[in-house]
Every structure is written in C-alpha cells, then in structure tokens.
Design a protein around this motif. Sequence first.
Motif, mmCIF file in Angstrom:
data_model
loop_
_atom_site.group_PDB
_atom_site.id
_atom_site.type_symbol
_atom_site.label_atom_id
_atom_site.label_comp_id
_atom_site.label_asym_id
_atom_site.label_seq_id
_atom_site.Cartn_x
_atom_site.Cartn_y
_atom_site.Cartn_z
ATOM 1 N N VAL A 1 -11.624 3.938 -5.258
ATOM 2 C CA VAL A 1 -10.488 3.525 -4.376
ATOM 3 C C VAL A 1 -10.743 1.787 -4.372
ATOM 4 C CG1 VAL A 1 -9.255 3.499 -2.374
ATOM 5 C CG2 VAL A 1 -9.850 5.592 -3.433
ATOM 6 N N GLY A 2 -9.658 1.056 -4.747
ATOM 7 C CA GLY A 2 -9.893 -0.337 -4.588
ATOM 8 C C GLY A 2 -8.685 -1.022 -5.393
ATOM 9 N N ASP A 3 -8.883 -2.335 -5.333
ATOM 10 C CA ASP A 3 -7.850 -3.335 -6.021
ATOM 11 C C ASP A 3 -8.220 -3.625 -7.361
ATOM 12 O OD1 ASP A 3 -6.223 -5.277 -6.454
ATOM 13 O OD2 ASP A 3 -7.021 -6.734 -5.154
ATOM 14 N N MET A 4 -7.220 -3.138 -8.125
ATOM 15 C CA MET A 4 -7.277 -3.297 -9.789
ATOM 16 C C MET A 4 -7.829 -4.672 -10.197
ATOM 17 S SD MET A 4 -3.508 -2.742 -11.522
ATOM 18 C CE MET A 4 -2.199 -3.180 -10.327
ATOM 19 N N ALA A 5 -7.367 -5.869 -9.327
ATOM 20 C CA ALA A 5 -7.864 -7.176 -9.771
ATOM 21 C C ALA A 5 -9.462 -7.516 -9.354
ATOM 22 C CB ALA A 5 -6.929 -8.084 -8.857
ATOM 23 N N LEU B 1 0.809 -1.270 -0.025
ATOM 24 C CA LEU B 1 -0.030 0.066 -0.018
ATOM 25 C C LEU B 1 0.978 1.217 0.065
ATOM 26 C CD1 LEU B 1 -2.887 0.674 0.049
ATOM 27 C CD2 LEU B 1 -2.900 0.680 2.529
ATOM 28 N N TRP B 2 0.480 2.083 -0.910
ATOM 29 C CA TRP B 2 1.684 3.527 -1.251
ATOM 30 C C TRP B 2 0.847 4.363 -0.051
ATOM 31 C CZ3 TRP B 2 4.242 4.688 -6.213
ATOM 32 C CH2 TRP B 2 4.694 3.611 -6.794
ATOM 33 N N ASP B 3 2.089 4.633 0.847
ATOM 34 C CA ASP B 3 1.521 5.330 2.023
ATOM 35 C C ASP B 3 1.592 6.930 1.560
ATOM 36 O OD1 ASP B 3 4.249 6.292 1.994
ATOM 37 O OD2 ASP B 3 4.822 5.164 3.656
ATOM 38 N N PRO C 1 -4.040 7.670 -0.453
ATOM 39 C CA PRO C 1 -3.007 8.823 -0.525
ATOM 40 C C PRO C 1 -2.774 9.352 -2.013
ATOM 41 C CG PRO C 1 -2.403 7.537 1.400
ATOM 42 C CD PRO C 1 -3.299 6.838 0.649
ATOM 43 N N MET C 2 -2.561 8.376 -2.844
ATOM 44 C CA MET C 2 -2.299 8.589 -4.179
ATOM 45 C C MET C 2 -3.380 9.304 -4.840
ATOM 46 S SD MET C 2 0.701 7.886 -5.156
ATOM 47 C CE MET C 2 1.159 7.253 -6.540
ATOM 48 N N VAL C 3 -4.599 8.972 -4.609
ATOM 49 C CA VAL C 3 -5.935 9.552 -4.954
ATOM 50 C C VAL C 3 -6.035 10.744 -4.508
ATOM 51 C CG1 VAL C 3 -8.374 9.470 -5.134
ATOM 52 C CG2 VAL C 3 -7.105 7.377 -5.345
ATOM 53 N N LEU D 1 -10.669 3.560 -18.928
ATOM 54 C CA LEU D 1 -10.391 3.229 -17.546
ATOM 55 C C LEU D 1 -8.919 3.147 -17.352
ATOM 56 C CD1 LEU D 1 -11.428 2.264 -14.716
ATOM 57 C CD2 LEU D 1 -11.892 -0.119 -15.736
ATOM 58 N N GLU D 2 -8.316 3.922 -16.460
ATOM 59 C CA GLU D 2 -6.927 3.447 -16.040
ATOM 60 C C GLU D 2 -6.917 2.708 -14.816
ATOM 61 O OE1 GLU D 2 -3.971 6.442 -16.120
ATOM 62 O OE2 GLU D 2 -2.383 4.967 -15.059
ATOM 63 N N PHE D 3 -6.420 1.522 -14.681
ATOM 64 C CA PHE D 3 -6.026 0.906 -13.480
ATOM 65 C C PHE D 3 -4.599 1.260 -12.813
ATOM 66 C CE2 PHE D 3 -7.958 -3.741 -14.878
ATOM 67 C CZ PHE D 3 -9.187 -3.178 -14.806
ATOM 68 N N ALA D 4 -4.625 1.301 -11.543
ATOM 69 C CA ALA D 4 -3.495 1.952 -10.788
ATOM 70 C C ALA D 4 -3.343 3.400 -11.477
ATOM 71 C CB ALA D 4 -2.254 1.211 -10.788
ATOM 72 N N ILE D 5 -4.209 4.209 -11.243
ATOM 73 C CA ILE D 5 -4.059 5.480 -11.667
ATOM 74 C C ILE D 5 -3.007 6.351 -11.205
ATOM 75 C CG2 ILE D 5 -5.892 6.404 -10.563
ATOM 76 C CD1 ILE D 5 -6.793 7.936 -13.106
HETATM 77 C C1 SAM Z 1 4.134 3.226 -10.434
HETATM 78 S S1 SAM Z 1 2.716 4.015 -9.872
HETATM 79 C C2 SAM Z 1 1.934 4.356 -11.232
HETATM 80 C C3 SAM Z 1 0.901 5.243 -11.179
HETATM 81 C C4 SAM Z 1 0.436 6.039 -12.473
HETATM 82 N N1 SAM Z 1 -0.248 4.939 -13.277
HETATM 83 C C5 SAM Z 1 1.702 6.481 -13.468
HETATM 84 O O1 SAM Z 1 1.835 6.192 -14.337
HETATM 85 O O2 SAM Z 1 2.251 7.574 -12.821
HETATM 86 C C6 SAM Z 1 2.029 2.499 -9.269
HETATM 87 C C7 SAM Z 1 0.501 2.712 -8.696
HETATM 88 O O3 SAM Z 1 -0.033 1.601 -8.570
HETATM 89 C C8 SAM Z 1 -0.911 1.520 -7.330
HETATM 90 N N2 SAM Z 1 -1.457 0.105 -7.062
HETATM 91 C C9 SAM Z 1 -0.619 -0.945 -6.724
HETATM 92 N N3 SAM Z 1 -1.187 -1.949 -6.336
HETATM 93 C C10 SAM Z 1 -2.478 -1.657 -6.711
HETATM 94 C C11 SAM Z 1 -3.675 -2.628 -6.939
HETATM 95 N N4 SAM Z 1 -3.804 -3.848 -6.520
HETATM 96 N N5 SAM Z 1 -4.831 -1.964 -7.297
HETATM 97 C C12 SAM Z 1 -4.825 -0.698 -7.938
HETATM 98 N N6 SAM Z 1 -3.646 0.165 -7.639
HETATM 99 C C13 SAM Z 1 -2.522 -0.554 -7.370
HETATM 100 C C14 SAM Z 1 -0.070 2.223 -6.374
HETATM 101 O O4 SAM Z 1 -0.800 2.758 -5.410
HETATM 102 C C15 SAM Z 1 0.494 3.340 -7.357
HETATM 103 O O5 SAM Z 1 -0.380 4.316 -7.252
#
Ligand code: SAM
Length: 255
Positions: free
Chosen positions: A91-95, A6-8, A73-75, A45-49
């Motif tokens: 806010v949630g898991d991309m899986a 979890l990114w803090d 915190p990233m959001v 739709l972007e996963f892990a935005i």
């Molecule tokens: C390297 S950053 C990329 C962020 C953005 N897409 C970019 O290109 O700048 C990785 C991101 O993945 C998120 N992340 C990690 N595991 C995740 C998960 N299971 N579901 C959703 N997001 C996740 C992290 O919180 C972080 O914001």
Amino acid sequence: MTSSDLWDEDTAERYDDSSAAMFAPEVLDPAVEFLARLAGGGPALEFAIGTGRVAIPLAARGIPVTGIELSQPMVDQLRRKVPAEALPVAVGDMATTTVPGQFSLVYVVWNSIGNLRTQDEQVQCFRNAAQHLSPGGRFVVELWVPGIRRFPPGQSAVPFTVTDRHVGLDTYDMVTQQGTSHHYHRLEDGSVRYSYSNFRYIWPAECDLMARLAGLTLEQRVADWDGTPFTSDSESHVSVWRKPPDANDEASARP
Ligand SMILES: C[S@@+](CC[C@H](N)C(=O)[O-])C[C@H]1O[C@@H](n2cnc3c(N)ncnc32)[C@H](O)[C@@H]1O
C-alpha cells in the motif's frame, strides 16, 4: 505525500460492479494476453493495481504478480478474491513506493498514471518503474489521448459517455494540464449520484520524454491491446518502453 485523490471505501466497494464493462472478456482478455507476452513468464509489477482486475487473470496464467496501490479499501476488495501469498500488494504511492525484487514487466493500465497530478510525480513514476525493471525489462502504460481536439472554441466540457444511466463529462484546464471526469449515475430509485475524479493529462510525446529521463526507450506504441496501429485519430495508446538489456546507467539504477 501524493497529489492523487484517495479512493474511499464506498468507491472501492462499488468498483467491480460500476466497472463491469472493463471486466468483459473482450476488453480484459487482449490486455492480459498482451501483458503476458511481454512478461515472458518473468515477474510483473502493477502500479495502481486496484481490485486486481488485470493482475488476477495475469497471475492465473502463471506469472508472478506484485502490486502497488494507494488505497487500502481497494486492496481490501482485492483480498476478498486472492490472498497475499498469491498476489502481494504494497500500500503506497506508485511514484515512490518500492517493493523487493526485479521485474521483467512493470505496467499501469486504464489511465491510472493520470491520477498523479503533477509532472514531477509522473516523472518520478517512470523512474520508479525503471528502477524496478531488470535489464531488458519493459514498462507498459495504457492511457487515453487527451480529448482536446473535440473542443469547439468556448466549450469547456466534453462528454465521454451519454446513456440513460450514466452521463460522463471531462473538463480541462489547458494551462495547468489538469482535468476532472464528472459522473452522473441514475440510481434505481431515480435519484442521481454525482462523483468525480481528477487527473493530469499527458500527451504521448511527454510520456516519451519522461521515459527518456528514466533511461527507457520507446519500443512500441499501438492504439489498444489488440495492436491497432496508433494514428493521429487514436483516442488511446498502449506504449511500451524498454530498459536497455545492458542497463547500468545512473537514470535507471536504484538510489
Ligand atoms: C481506474 S483504477 C484502476 C485499477 C486497476 N488497475 C484496474 O485496471 O482496474 C485507478 C487506481 O489507481 C489507484 N491510485 C491512484 N493514485 C495512485 C497512486 N498515487 N499510487 C498508487 N495507486 C494509485 C486508485 O486507488 C485506483 O485503485
């Protein structure tokens, strides 16, 4: 439950500055151009935005973008730049997290799919992408090729950057496909800050199999956003899988 770190708050606050090179126009513009072309004006739709590095300029081109992101915190950092009406994020898991609607494009960039550290979760992530795609829609993954060819026998770490400010090393466990990126940053006061991130590495062929399990077919694989041909020496790939235009099969239907 996710295997991702979890990114803090501290990491999120530093993210844009510490990733400044990834915000440079010569890096970002080709990615946005590539994704905009594939979205074709349709919603994306972007996963892990993250903090919106890619999503914000993509939305600025008139493409409606939604995000899924694990770290609040990233959001929060993204929200300092753009309101929820302009760029909604769940806010949630991309899986496993779902959002309303169907998308002509789902994408996950900058190696972020590797943050899911089990094969099951990565398979589920491909399925989740497929379930959000409209028929004929595309799933795009930007991912590095595991740097294992650089390992001489007996060596356990490979440097990916060595400057006077930042030394970065990857270590790999080849039995479990787990890896860790270790970062040593030299700060203004001369002290060194250590940070790390864990990942599960995947070869392009394993990605293709995950895509097939999700009912998607490989349409294109290039080495980077500029469209450089993918070869056996490529260190990264941008892969595009497509949902069949007449998709109606069990693998890609919503549960
Ligand atoms: C390297 S950053 C990329 C962020 C953005 N897409 C970019 O290109 O700048 C990785 C991101 O993945 C998120 N992340 C990690 N595991 C995740 C998960 N299971 N579901 C959703 N997001 C996740 C992290 O919180 C972080 O914001």
